[in-house]
Design a protein around this motif. Sequence first.
Motif, PDB file in Angstrom:
ATOM      1  N   LEU A   1     -56.081 -40.068 -98.165  1.00  0.00           N
ATOM      2  CA  LEU A   1     -56.925 -38.873 -98.163  1.00  0.00           C
ATOM      3  C   LEU A   1     -56.363 -37.808 -97.218  1.00  0.00           C
ATOM      4  N   ASP A   2     -55.986 -38.223 -96.022  1.00  0.00           N
ATOM      5  CA  ASP A   2     -55.405 -37.275 -95.060  1.00  0.00           C
ATOM      6  C   ASP A   2     -54.090 -36.706 -95.586  1.00  0.00           C
ATOM      7  N   ALA A   3     -53.299 -37.563 -96.231  1.00  0.00           N
ATOM      8  CA  ALA A   3     -52.014 -37.097 -96.769  1.00  0.00           C
ATOM      9  C   ALA A   3     -52.245 -36.002 -97.821  1.00  0.00           C
ATOM     10  N   PHE A   4     -53.222 -36.215 -98.703  1.00  0.00           N
ATOM     11  CA  PHE A   4     -53.494 -35.210 -99.740  1.00  0.00           C
ATOM     12  C   PHE A   4     -54.024 -33.908 -99.129  1.00  0.00           C
ATOM     13  N   LEU A   5     -54.882 -34.024 -98.125  1.00  0.00           N
ATOM     14  CA  LEU A   5     -55.389 -32.815 -97.463  1.00  0.00           C
ATOM     15  C   LEU A   5     -54.238 -32.015 -96.852  1.00  0.00           C
ATOM     16  N   SER A   6     -53.264 -32.717 -96.261  1.00  0.00           N
ATOM     17  CA  SER A   6     -52.146 -32.017 -95.628  1.00  0.00           C
ATOM     18  C   SER A   6     -51.252 -31.336 -96.674  1.00  0.00           C
ATOM     19  N   GLN A   7     -51.357 -31.790 -97.942  1.00  0.00           N
ATOM     20  CA  GLN A   7     -50.584 -31.141 -99.021  1.00  0.00           C
ATOM     21  C   GLN A   7     -51.374 -30.010 -99.688  1.00  0.00           C
ATOM     22  N   GLY A   8     -52.552 -29.705 -99.134  1.00  0.00           N
ATOM     23  CA  GLY A   8     -53.343 -28.618 -99.704  1.00  0.00           C
ATOM     24  C   GLY A   8     -54.222 -29.018-100.882  1.00  0.00           C
ATOM     25  N   LYS A   9     -54.353 -30.322-101.110  1.00  0.00           N
ATOM     26  CA  LYS A   9     -55.242 -30.770-102.193  1.00  0.00           C
ATOM     27  C   LYS A   9     -56.699 -30.596-101.752  1.00  0.00           C
ATOM     28  N   GLU A  10     -57.581 -30.272-102.703  1.00  0.00           N
ATOM     29  CA  GLU A  10     -58.989 -30.026-102.350  1.00  0.00           C
ATOM     30  C   GLU A  10     -59.982 -30.933-103.074  1.00  0.00           C
ATOM     31  N   TYR A  11     -59.668 -31.278-104.314  1.00  0.00           N
ATOM     32  CA  TYR A  11     -60.621 -32.072-105.098  1.00  0.00           C
ATOM     33  C   TYR A  11     -59.953 -33.311-105.679  1.00  0.00           C
TER      34      TYR A  11
ATOM     35  N   TYR B   1     -65.051 -60.799-103.481  1.00  0.00           N
ATOM     36  CA  TYR B   1     -65.398 -59.864-104.553  1.00  0.00           C
ATOM     37  C   TYR B   1     -65.079 -58.435-104.110  1.00  0.00           C
ATOM     38  N   PRO B   2     -64.794 -57.534-105.069  1.00  0.00           N
ATOM     39  CA  PRO B   2     -64.666 -56.102-104.745  1.00  0.00           C
ATOM     40  C   PRO B   2     -66.057 -55.454-104.849  1.00  0.00           C
ATOM     41  N   PRO B   3     -66.484 -54.700-103.809  1.00  0.00           N
ATOM     42  CA  PRO B   3     -67.894 -54.288-103.724  1.00  0.00           C
ATOM     43  C   PRO B   3     -68.309 -53.055-104.540  1.00  0.00           C
ATOM     44  N   GLY B   4     -67.803 -52.915-105.768  1.00  0.00           N
ATOM     45  CA  GLY B   4     -68.239 -51.806-106.609  1.00  0.00           C
ATOM     46  C   GLY B   4     -67.474 -50.528-106.301  1.00  0.00           C
ATOM     47  N   HIS B   5     -67.571 -49.515-107.191  1.00  0.00           N
ATOM     48  CA  HIS B   5     -66.738 -48.325-106.985  1.00  0.00           C
ATOM     49  C   HIS B   5     -67.297 -47.338-105.960  1.00  0.00           C
ATOM     50  N   GLY B   6     -68.472 -47.621-105.396  1.00  0.00           N
ATOM     51  CA  GLY B   6     -68.957 -46.783-104.301  1.00  0.00           C
ATOM     52  C   GLY B   6     -68.014 -46.876-103.104  1.00  0.00           C
ATOM     53  N   ASP B   7     -67.241 -47.934-103.109  1.00  0.00           N
ATOM     54  CA  ASP B   7     -66.262 -48.224-102.062  1.00  0.00           C
ATOM     55  C   ASP B   7     -65.054 -47.284-102.118  1.00  0.00           C
ATOM     56  N   VAL B   8     -64.948 -46.478-103.178  1.00  0.00           N
ATOM     57  CA  VAL B   8     -63.793 -45.593-103.327  1.00  0.00           C
ATOM     58  C   VAL B   8     -63.653 -44.635-102.144  1.00  0.00           C
ATOM     59  N   PHE B   9     -64.773 -44.164-101.589  1.00  0.00           N
ATOM     60  CA  PHE B   9     -64.687 -43.142-100.537  1.00  0.00           C
ATOM     61  C   PHE B   9     -64.132 -43.698 -99.217  1.00  0.00           C
ATOM     62  N   PRO B  10     -64.737 -44.764 -98.645  1.00  0.00           N
ATOM     63  CA  PRO B  10     -64.137 -45.308 -97.428  1.00  0.00           C
ATOM     64  C   PRO B  10     -62.740 -45.882 -97.644  1.00  0.00           C
TER      65      PRO B  10
ATOM     66  N   ALA C   1     -70.332 -45.227-106.997  1.00  0.00           N
ATOM     67  CA  ALA C   1     -69.868 -43.912-106.548  1.00  0.00           C
ATOM     68  C   ALA C   1     -70.826 -42.788-106.958  1.00  0.00           C
ATOM     69  N   GLY C   2     -71.461 -42.938-108.106  1.00  0.00           N
ATOM     70  CA  GLY C   2     -72.372 -41.897-108.585  1.00  0.00           C
ATOM     71  C   GLY C   2     -73.576 -41.700-107.686  1.00  0.00           C
TER      72      GLY C   2
ATOM     73  N   LEU D   1     -62.387 -33.284-101.178  1.00  0.00           N
ATOM     74  CA  LEU D   1     -61.738 -34.239-100.273  1.00  0.00           C
ATOM     75  C   LEU D   1     -62.190 -34.078 -98.817  1.00  0.00           C
ATOM     76  N   LYS D   2     -62.338 -32.831 -98.359  1.00  0.00           N
ATOM     77  CA  LYS D   2     -62.785 -32.614 -96.976  1.00  0.00           C
ATOM     78  C   LYS D   2     -64.190 -33.170 -96.772  1.00  0.00           C
ATOM     79  N   ALA D   3     -65.022 -33.015 -97.790  1.00  0.00           N
ATOM     80  CA  ALA D   3     -66.396 -33.515 -97.697  1.00  0.00           C
ATOM     81  C   ALA D   3     -66.407 -35.048 -97.615  1.00  0.00           C
ATOM     82  N   ILE D   4     -65.533 -35.695 -98.376  1.00  0.00           N
ATOM     83  CA  ILE D   4     -65.443 -37.165 -98.307  1.00  0.00           C
ATOM     84  C   ILE D   4     -65.083 -37.572 -96.880  1.00  0.00           C
ATOM     85  N   LYS D   5     -64.073 -36.904 -96.329  1.00  0.00           N
ATOM     86  CA  LYS D   5     -63.604 -37.236 -94.979  1.00  0.00           C
ATOM     87  C   LYS D   5     -64.738 -37.090 -93.965  1.00  0.00           C
ATOM     88  N   LYS D   6     -65.439 -35.980 -94.054  1.00  0.00           N
ATOM     89  CA  LYS D   6     -66.523 -35.702 -93.109  1.00  0.00           C
ATOM     90  C   LYS D   6     -67.617 -36.780 -93.200  1.00  0.00           C
TER      91      LYS D   6
END
Length: 469
Positions: free
Chosen positions: A205-215, A188-197, A336-337, A301-306
């Motif tokens: 996530l790292d790729a987007f941060l390196s492109q200057g993405k923030e949210y 089973y897929p464990p719900g959308h809270g799994d989006v962050f990990p 996720a909420g 995005l940085k907060a998710i990573k941290k």
Amino acid sequence: MAAATEKLPQLKSAVDGLTEMSENEKSGFINLVSRYLSGEAQHIEWSKIQTPTDEIVVPYDKMANVSQDATETKYLLDKLVVLKLNGGLGTTMGCTGPKSVIEVRDGLTFLDLIVIQIENLNNKYGCKVPLVLMNSFNTHDDTQKIVEKYTKSNVDIHTFNQSKYPRVVADEFVPWPSKGKTDKDGWYPPGHGDVFPSLMNSGKLDAFLSQGKEYVFIANSDNLGAIVDLKILKHLIQNKNEYCMEVTPKTLADVKGGTLISYEGKVQLLEIAQVPDEHVNEFKSIEKFKIFNTNNLWVNLKAIKKLVEADALKMEIIPNPKEVDGVKVLQLETAAGAAIRFFDNAIGVNVPRSRFLPVKATSDLLLVQSDLYTLVDGFVTRNKGRTNPTNPAIELGPEFKKVASFLSRFKSIPSIVELDSLKVSGDVWFGSGVVLKGKVSVKANSGTKLEIPDNAFLENKDINGPEDL
């Protein structure tokens, strides 16, 4: 729970033998199960719940507008990633494959509309907002094929898979695949809270941060109202809010939706499952809890990573017991909420209802395919001709449940701009050019077929047979 802790070692050794799981999935799953077994669920003390202030749940109208200057718009869009939760199948609506490929209007699917919207932004402002789809193992293969048709569009489309966890056989507490259940039903897929990990583990996530993405703007792929809103993005960047949940005023149709509360100085999501029985009616009332979660989320995005790196996102676990092929299984999920309380400076924003237009059933499809809405540039907009702020209440019988049967039973979608409610039951067929107003109920008695003729005009009518037409 003493016996429960003894269950963990045997589960762990069984999981170690499951070659289909990545190391990240194994540790994530064991982590989830051990949290569940330790019974660490947060206990909500009802008396400590406070209604959030306008600082915590910001009224949308109080947010500053974005200037007409295209440079500000481009500056904001350059920081944004759009992510759609694309793990769900269209099975409840009688469709095979991902739900996002159901045709919504004018032959366009959910995914088509999303791509058109983002492409329009990219073309208009000369930016490169990427679209990310979080698939589940149920939707991955089909989605990979489907996105090929967008290769010429001006949108970079990325996909990644959310985790794949084994269902647990309830009475023995072992992973079902370890007992020989090797097909998809063992997982089973464990719900959308799994989006962050999962976003982090995918490397995206790292790729987007390196492109200057923030949210990242996260939303369900079936919510047609979840379009990019620069007013919200501007507010978050200016106020350094790491997380924002869009909420909207509850109507009687939304009494089960999660709500935002202030609790011990933090903003958090309160779901119906966490509410003590004696307070459930209070939770459902529109007086005390006036808003509910649309699942449109904006996250830094940085907060998710941290937080993922610190393993700090310990959202409430939603146990989902099921019976599959006669076997009682347990799947543990997160939402996720519920992550809102782990982010700094998190807020809600009380948005117009138009930002919440989910299509969960064919009754919703009737609304969005009718004259109540128009489609412009991939956006579904509500007809100004309707004065009532709420949509008509539509109840279609089981004969209309599947999209194919729904479409075959309407020669054309009726006009419903002035409809208050529609209830249809039995073997009913609609001709073309039908107009419905006020409260309409159509019931075919069992064993009889009832046809509504072309161009019929029904206002405040109860129809139980041809003689009532």
